[in-house]
Design a protein around this motif. Structure first.
Motif, mmCIF file in Angstrom:
data_model
loop_
_atom_site.group_PDB
_atom_site.id
_atom_site.type_symbol
_atom_site.label_atom_id
_atom_site.label_comp_id
_atom_site.label_asym_id
_atom_site.label_seq_id
_atom_site.Cartn_x
_atom_site.Cartn_y
_atom_site.Cartn_z
ATOM 1 N N GLY A 154 -14.700 -83.371 34.028
ATOM 2 C CA GLY A 154 -15.447 -82.519 34.953
ATOM 3 C C GLY A 154 -15.370 -81.042 34.636
ATOM 4 O O GLY A 154 -15.332 -80.627 33.469
ATOM 5 N N HIS A 155 -15.333 -80.251 35.703
ATOM 6 C CA HIS A 155 -15.343 -78.793 35.544
ATOM 7 C C HIS A 155 -14.052 -78.283 34.905
ATOM 8 O O HIS A 155 -14.061 -77.280 34.188
ATOM 9 C CB HIS A 155 -15.564 -78.122 36.897
ATOM 10 C CG HIS A 155 -16.842 -78.539 37.555
ATOM 11 N ND1 HIS A 155 -18.074 -78.316 36.970
ATOM 12 C CD2 HIS A 155 -17.088 -79.185 38.715
ATOM 13 C CE1 HIS A 155 -19.021 -78.806 37.756
ATOM 14 N NE2 HIS A 155 -18.447 -79.342 38.818
ATOM 15 N N ARG A 158 -14.434 -78.455 31.176
ATOM 16 C CA ARG A 158 -15.233 -77.334 30.664
ATOM 17 C C ARG A 158 -14.411 -76.049 30.608
ATOM 18 O O ARG A 158 -14.531 -75.267 29.654
ATOM 19 C CB ARG A 158 -16.473 -77.140 31.544
ATOM 20 C CG ARG A 158 -17.471 -78.273 31.403
ATOM 21 C CD ARG A 158 -18.624 -78.128 32.372
ATOM 22 N NE ARG A 158 -19.250 -79.432 32.588
ATOM 23 C CZ ARG A 158 -19.873 -79.785 33.693
ATOM 24 N NH1 ARG A 158 -19.958 -78.937 34.704
ATOM 25 N NH2 ARG A 158 -20.418 -80.970 33.807
ATOM 26 N N LEU A 159 -13.588 -75.839 31.620
ATOM 27 C CA LEU A 159 -12.727 -74.648 31.639
ATOM 28 C C LEU A 159 -11.779 -74.655 30.443
ATOM 29 O O LEU A 159 -11.636 -73.645 29.736
ATOM 30 C CB LEU A 159 -11.937 -74.600 32.945
ATOM 31 C CG LEU A 159 -10.984 -73.408 33.111
ATOM 32 C CD1 LEU A 159 -11.767 -72.119 33.318
ATOM 33 C CD2 LEU A 159 -10.018 -73.627 34.270
ATOM 34 N N THR A 196 -21.644 -75.315 45.021
ATOM 35 C CA THR A 196 -21.150 -74.255 44.137
ATOM 36 C C THR A 196 -21.719 -74.430 42.736
ATOM 37 O O THR A 196 -21.727 -75.546 42.209
ATOM 38 C CB THR A 196 -19.600 -74.302 44.056
ATOM 39 O OG1 THR A 196 -19.070 -74.292 45.380
ATOM 40 C CG2 THR A 196 -19.047 -73.121 43.279
ATOM 41 N N ASP A 197 -22.195 -73.334 42.155
ATOM 42 C CA ASP A 197 -22.628 -73.364 40.755
ATOM 43 C C ASP A 197 -21.409 -72.989 39.897
ATOM 44 O O ASP A 197 -21.160 -71.818 39.607
ATOM 45 C CB ASP A 197 -23.781 -72.384 40.529
ATOM 46 C CG ASP A 197 -24.323 -72.447 39.104
ATOM 47 O OD1 ASP A 197 -23.704 -73.129 38.265
ATOM 48 O OD2 ASP A 197 -25.360 -71.812 38.844
ATOM 49 N N GLU A 198 -20.643 -74.013 39.514
ATOM 50 C CA GLU A 198 -19.372 -73.786 38.815
ATOM 51 C C GLU A 198 -19.556 -73.087 37.470
ATOM 52 O O GLU A 198 -18.662 -72.377 37.010
ATOM 53 C CB GLU A 198 -18.654 -75.124 38.602
ATOM 54 C CG GLU A 198 -18.170 -75.803 39.867
ATOM 55 C CD GLU A 198 -19.234 -76.662 40.531
ATOM 56 O OE1 GLU A 198 -20.391 -76.662 40.053
ATOM 57 O OE2 GLU A 198 -18.910 -77.331 41.528
ATOM 58 N N SER A 199 -20.723 -73.277 36.847
ATOM 59 C CA SER A 199 -20.927 -72.719 35.505
ATOM 60 C C SER A 199 -20.861 -71.191 35.510
ATOM 61 O O SER A 199 -20.415 -70.586 34.531
ATOM 62 C CB SER A 199 -22.271 -73.185 34.932
ATOM 63 O OG SER A 199 -23.341 -72.710 35.715
ATOM 64 N N ASN A 202 -17.182 -70.234 35.569
ATOM 65 C CA ASN A 202 -16.610 -70.515 34.250
ATOM 66 C C ASN A 202 -16.996 -69.428 33.250
ATOM 67 O O ASN A 202 -16.150 -68.894 32.520
ATOM 68 C CB ASN A 202 -17.097 -71.878 33.762
ATOM 69 C CG ASN A 202 -16.299 -72.414 32.583
ATOM 70 O OD1 ASN A 202 -15.348 -73.153 32.751
ATOM 71 N ND2 ASN A 202 -16.683 -72.029 31.367
ATOM 72 N N PHE A 236 -13.486 -74.291 45.596
ATOM 73 C CA PHE A 236 -12.993 -75.277 44.633
ATOM 74 C C PHE A 236 -11.786 -76.025 45.182
ATOM 75 O O PHE A 236 -11.167 -75.604 46.159
ATOM 76 C CB PHE A 236 -12.610 -74.597 43.311
ATOM 77 C CG PHE A 236 -13.752 -73.937 42.595
ATOM 78 C CD1 PHE A 236 -14.521 -74.643 41.687
ATOM 79 C CD2 PHE A 236 -14.068 -72.604 42.841
ATOM 80 C CE1 PHE A 236 -15.577 -74.045 41.026
ATOM 81 C CE2 PHE A 236 -15.126 -71.987 42.182
ATOM 82 C CZ PHE A 236 -15.882 -72.715 41.277
ATOM 83 N N ILE A 240 -9.454 -77.658 38.859
ATOM 84 C CA ILE A 240 -10.324 -76.525 38.554
ATOM 85 C C ILE A 240 -9.963 -75.330 39.432
ATOM 86 O O ILE A 240 -9.957 -74.192 38.966
ATOM 87 C CB ILE A 240 -11.827 -76.905 38.691
ATOM 88 C CG1 ILE A 240 -12.725 -75.731 38.295
ATOM 89 C CG2 ILE A 240 -12.157 -77.394 40.081
ATOM 90 C CD1 ILE A 240 -12.615 -75.286 36.854
#
Length: 324
Positions: A154-155, A158-159, A196-199, A202, A236, A240
């Motif tokens: 998941g997020h 990506r992190l 939430t737009d996590e990108s 990040n 969050f 993440i």
């Protein structure tokens, strides 16, 4: 692997500095004597290994092999045991290889030690991350990015992938207008929308410089009336959240971040010795004096008193020698 200090930060205050009268041959002889014959002189081992820098310890190991044809780490492991052994071996391991081992162990076995991954990737600078990545790939014949991706999700995945590139902007300049734009973008990506737009979080937290991020956090607080850390807690959860908060804490006060890590390793039932050893072994040459000050300010007790109350024997003596 050196610790020149993160751009935008003053050089930290270590507790372990290079010994000005360093004599690697003499130290090798002291260690040989401490381990030869009946019984082991643990005090002599502590006095040498805990009072030299990692670079000096590597020179001692070379001298030891030159003089006696033996591997110093193997000899130490045959003479000492338990957490004391773990700490001494950590101190004797070159830093890039030590971090690589910690990451590998965090990814191996049942479950993943996300706290270790967060601590390493959210606090090291670009050069350090790239050096650790090269050591990891040399030692394990495997891509660090691939291994991280295979063991996280998941997020958070990506992190970790973003941070392991070691490609953060490290300039000193602060662009106030850009900080305002980023603060507004973060607000729109989180608190001003459903979900939430996590990108966006990040992208900003993994690429902007530390000085620029401090300005972004100030602009965010000016816009909302509360801290950026509070926004992350609201938006969050889980790994993440922990990862993003670690970046924020590292940007605002790396010393306080590591003071928290040390406190958490010793608070409650049982001691998280692996975390305690890793933080003391890696920060004693960087900013341990600053961490001690942050620890006392936050918890009202000295780091030494916590270590004394939570560890024992030669392990305790070695830890105290590193932080005093």
């Amino acid at each position: 692997m050196s610790y020149p200090g993160y751009p935008g930060y003053p050089q930290g205050n270590p507790t372990v500095r290079p010994d000005p009268a360093f004599n690697p041959r003499q130290d090798a002889e002291v260690l040989r004597k401490a381990m030869k014959g009946f019984g082991t002189d643990e005090k002599a081992i502590i006095n040498v290994i805990c009072k030299r820098t990692n670079a000096q310890r590597q020179e001692i190991a070379v001298q030891f092999k030159t003089l006696y044809g033996k591997d110093l780490i193997k000899d130490l492991k045959s003479e000492i045991s338990g957490r004391f052994e773990d700490l001494i071996v950590a101190l004797m391991t070159p830093l890039p290889q030590f971090y690589a081992q910690e990451i590998h162990d965090a990814l191996s076995g049942i479950g993943t030690d996300e706290d270790c991954l967060i601590e390493v990737f959210c606090t090291l600078n670009n050069h350090e991350i790239r050096t650790v990545r090269a050591a990891y790939e040399s030692m394990y014949r495997s891509s660090l990015e691939s291994d991280l991706a295979g063991d996280t999700s998941g997020h958070f995945k990506r992190l970790m992938r973003s941070l392991c590139t070691g490609n953060r902007d490290e300039s000193y300049a602060v662009d106030t207008a850009a900080a305002q734009r980023d603060a507004q973008a973060l607000l729109r990506a989180g608190e001003l929308r459903f979900g939430t737009d996590e990108s966006v979080f990040n992208a900003v937290l993994c690429s902007r410089s530390y000085p620029q991020l401090r300005q972004i956090f100030a602009e965010y607080e000016r816009l909302t009336g509360h801290s950026f850390a509070k926004a992350i807690k609201n938006e969050f959860s889980g790994d993440i959240e922990a990862g993003l908060l670690a970046i924020v804490k590292s940007v605002c006060s790396k010393s306080e971040f590591f003071a928290e890590r040390l406190h958490d390793s010793m608070a409650g039932l049982g001691t998280k010795d692996r975390t305690l050893i890793r933080v003391v072994a890696t920060r004693c040459e960087v900013d341990m004096q600053d961490i001690k000050q942050a620890f006392s300010a936050k918890y009202g007790k000295s780091l030494e008193s916590f270590i004394s109350g939570d560890t024992s024997g030669d392990y305790k003596k070695a830890l105290l020698a590193l932080v005093e």
